[in-house]
Design a protein around this motif. Structure first.
Motif, PDB file in Angstrom:
ATOM      1  N   UNK A 119       0.833  -1.199   0.000  1.00 25.12           N
ATOM      2  CA  UNK A 119       0.000   0.000   0.000  1.00 25.12           C
ATOM      3  C   UNK A 119       0.872   1.255   0.000  1.00 25.12           C
ATOM      4  N   UNK A 120       1.992   1.212   0.729  1.00 27.65           N
ATOM      5  CA  UNK A 120       2.909   2.355   0.719  1.00 27.65           C
ATOM      6  C   UNK A 120       3.475   2.559  -0.681  1.00 27.65           C
ATOM      7  N   UNK A 121       3.842   1.458  -1.349  1.00 29.15           N
ATOM      8  CA  UNK A 121       4.318   1.560  -2.729  1.00 29.15           C
ATOM      9  C   UNK A 121       3.231   2.152  -3.619  1.00 29.15           C
ATOM     10  N   UNK A 122       2.007   1.694  -3.445  1.00 33.58           N
ATOM     11  CA  UNK A 122       0.897   2.143  -4.291  1.00 33.58           C
ATOM     12  C   UNK A 122       0.645   3.642  -4.161  1.00 33.58           C
ATOM     13  N   UNK A 123       0.726   4.164  -2.943  1.00 30.11           N
ATOM     14  CA  UNK A 123       0.377   5.570  -2.732  1.00 30.11           C
ATOM     15  C   UNK A 123       1.578   6.511  -2.768  1.00 30.11           C
ATOM     16  N   UNK A 124       2.758   6.028  -2.398  1.00 27.60           N
ATOM     17  CA  UNK A 124       3.903   6.927  -2.325  1.00 27.60           C
ATOM     18  C   UNK A 124       4.690   7.004  -3.635  1.00 27.60           C
ATOM     19  N   UNK A 125       4.839   5.878  -4.355  1.00 27.30           N
ATOM     20  CA  UNK A 125       5.648   5.881  -5.566  1.00 27.30           C
ATOM     21  C   UNK A 125       5.111   6.834  -6.634  1.00 27.30           C
ATOM     22  N   UNK A 126       3.779   6.901  -6.894  1.00 24.14           N
ATOM     23  CA  UNK A 126       3.295   7.899  -7.855  1.00 24.14           C
ATOM     24  C   UNK A 126       3.622   9.330  -7.441  1.00 24.14           C
ATOM     25  N   UNK A 127       3.578   9.602  -6.129  1.00 24.34           N
ATOM     26  CA  UNK A 127       3.889  10.951  -5.651  1.00 24.34           C
ATOM     27  C   UNK A 127       5.366  11.273  -5.834  1.00 24.34           C
ATOM     28  N   UNK A 128       6.232  10.276  -5.630  1.00 25.13           N
ATOM     29  CA  UNK A 128       7.658  10.492  -5.832  1.00 25.13           C
ATOM     30  C   UNK A 128       7.942  10.779  -7.306  1.00 25.13           C
ATOM     31  N   UNK A 129       7.337   9.999  -8.198  1.00 27.26           N
ATOM     32  CA  UNK A 129       7.530  10.224  -9.639  1.00 27.26           C
ATOM     33  C   UNK A 129       6.997  11.591 -10.041  1.00 27.26           C
TER      34      UNK A 129
END
Length: 464
Positions: A119-129
């Motif tokens: 879930x952290x990958x799902x929500x944080x990775x788009x924000x980082x990109x």
């Protein structure tokens, strides 16, 4: 080398086939520390805000000590029970019900942990990109879709690491994962102003989050000395009083779940080179002590930065204050890397449990090894993609499965399998008290969750 002895069975039937371990002491510490430290570190500042520093510290140290005692019970039971597999200890203690209790608890706890990381990958990775590209809003591109990204990360990074045969090989990735979280901790400490909110005895901080500090900004120079002294007393009162809010009752479960590593203890023990119970206990002592220090520093500096404005996930709070900040962007990337590299560690006990339950006694098969890992990852991806929020599910799983793994099962197996001590011995009495505490804790935690569901039926707001 530890000798495995079985009680109540013949030596041929009860003695488990041994295999030499290959993981060094340091790699084992890295693996167990990585198994302990999860996404829960992001919520500890919120827990401190709901208790106060003193009560939080007492609870954190207390839970760490209880976790160490639980590991001790588990290691003694493994020696006396003649197995380094949790489910087999359950079977030898209570038959099929004990085996299924261990199997169900490990599956529930680790599926929940894996899902929280994804879930952290799902929500944080788009924000980082999005931050790397300097986009103010999500433009709708496919690479900004968290569902796609979590699948790509699972296939490209997590699955290959999960296909390794031995857990000890993940020591290098665990070490790198821990270094990422140390970097996160370092930035949290640096972001805290060198002059804390209470140090406005000398200089009033411009971005203090408390109401008292905000009111201080409008005072005149003549009022400054008396107001600063009064604010100092308020700050000390806020920071070091014992606070009791409705959310305070959830602090102990949060802290207990932060130290859940018991499904990984026996697999790591089985991979330890020249293994002995004392050596594995030292691995556990060092790992839990290191995580205790990291947890305390992260909670303290996160709380002292935002006080009662800290959110349930610390990174979200930083993002609101420091938008498009380069250092914060690196921190989010480091946390993403850490949780991604932790998933294979958590997957190993799930696969071991499934193999023990369905394929016990069969020779190792690479095909089965890979298919089970792929199936587990596929199930977790479906859970993360199709369930919009599973906070309540995590709460239920954590209150039941984590309590079973930390308190109830180690104590129950110890009382049943350790025959070398009389029941009235101090060790057995301590294990009995530990078992009762676990049962009370589980009933209390589940009751609080049910009450929260009744009074706040739509309370699930966070995805992770």
């Amino acid at each position: 080398m530890m000798e495995l002895v079985s009680h109540g069975k013949s030596s041929n039937e009860g003695k488990e086939k041994e295999h030499p371990g290959h993981a060094s002491f340091g790699m084992s510490v890295f693996n167990l520390s990585n198994a302990i430290m999860g996404s829960g570190i992001l919520g500890l500042s919120f827990a401190m805000a709901n208790t106060g520093i003193v009560l939080f510290t007492v609870l954190l140290v207390g839970v760490a000590i209880l976790s160490l005692y639980s590991v001790h019970l588990l290691l003694v039971t493994a020696k006396e029970g003649g197995s380094l597999i949790y489910e087999k200890l359950g079977e030898r203690a209570f038959g099929w019900p004990g085996k299924m209790a261990a199997f169900g608890s490990i599956i529930m706890q680790n599926i929940g942990a894996m899902s929280s990381y994804l879930f952290i990958v799902k929500y944080e990775l788009p924000e980082v990109i999005r931050a790397f590209r300097g986009l103010e809003e999500n433009s709708g591109e496919w690479y900004l879709n968290g569902n796609y990204l979590v699948v790509f990360v699972s296939i490209g990074v997590i699955l290959p690491l999960s296909l390794l045969k031995n857990l000890g090989y993940l020591g290098y990735t665990s070490g790198f994962s821990l270094s990422c979280m140390v970097f996160f901790l370092g930035v949290v400490m640096l972001r805290k102003r060198l002059l804390s909110a209470c140090s406005f005895l000398l200089f009033p901080p411009r971005n203090c989050s408390t109401i008292h500090c905000q009111k201080q900004l409008s005072i005149s120079v003549q009022q400054l000395p008396s107001i600063l002294f009064f604010s100092y007393l308020i700050c000390v009162s806020e920071m070091f009083s014992i606070l009791v809010f409705p959310q305070t009752a959830y602090t102990v479960p949060i802290l207990a779940f932060a130290f859940v590593c018991h499904p990984e203890v026996l697999p790591i023990y089985s991979e330890l080179k020249d293994r002995s119970r004392k050596k594995m206990q030292n691995v556990s002592n060092l790992s839990i002590l290191a995580m205790l220090i990291m947890y305390m520093l992260s909670a303290l500096f996160g709380y002292l930065t935002f006080y009662d404005n800290v959110e349930a996930e610390l990174l979200h709070t930083f993002t609101k204050v420091y938008k498009f900040d380069t250092m914060l962007l690196m921190v989010r990337l480091a946390v993403l890397t850490a949780v991604t590299l932790t998933v294979p560690i958590v997957l190993f006990p799930i696969r071991s449990s499934i193999t023990t339950l369905l394929f016990s006694g069969r020779e190792f098969s690479w095909t089965r090894h890979m298919l089970i890992a792929a199936a587990i990852l596929a199930f977790n991806n479906m859970l993360v993609i199709f369930v919009p929020t599973i906070r309540d599910i995590f709460g239920f799983i954590g209150s039941s499965a984590a309590t079973m793994l930390i308190f109830i099962l180690p104590a129950a197996f110890y009382l049943r399998l350790v025959k070398s001590l009389p029941f009235r011995s101090p060790q057995k009495i301590g294990a009995t008290i530990f078992l009762v505490v676990g049962i009370v804790f589980m009933i209390g935690s589940l009751s609080l969750i049910v009450l929260d569901w009744i009074h706040n039926p739509s309370g699930s707001s966070g995805g992770h």
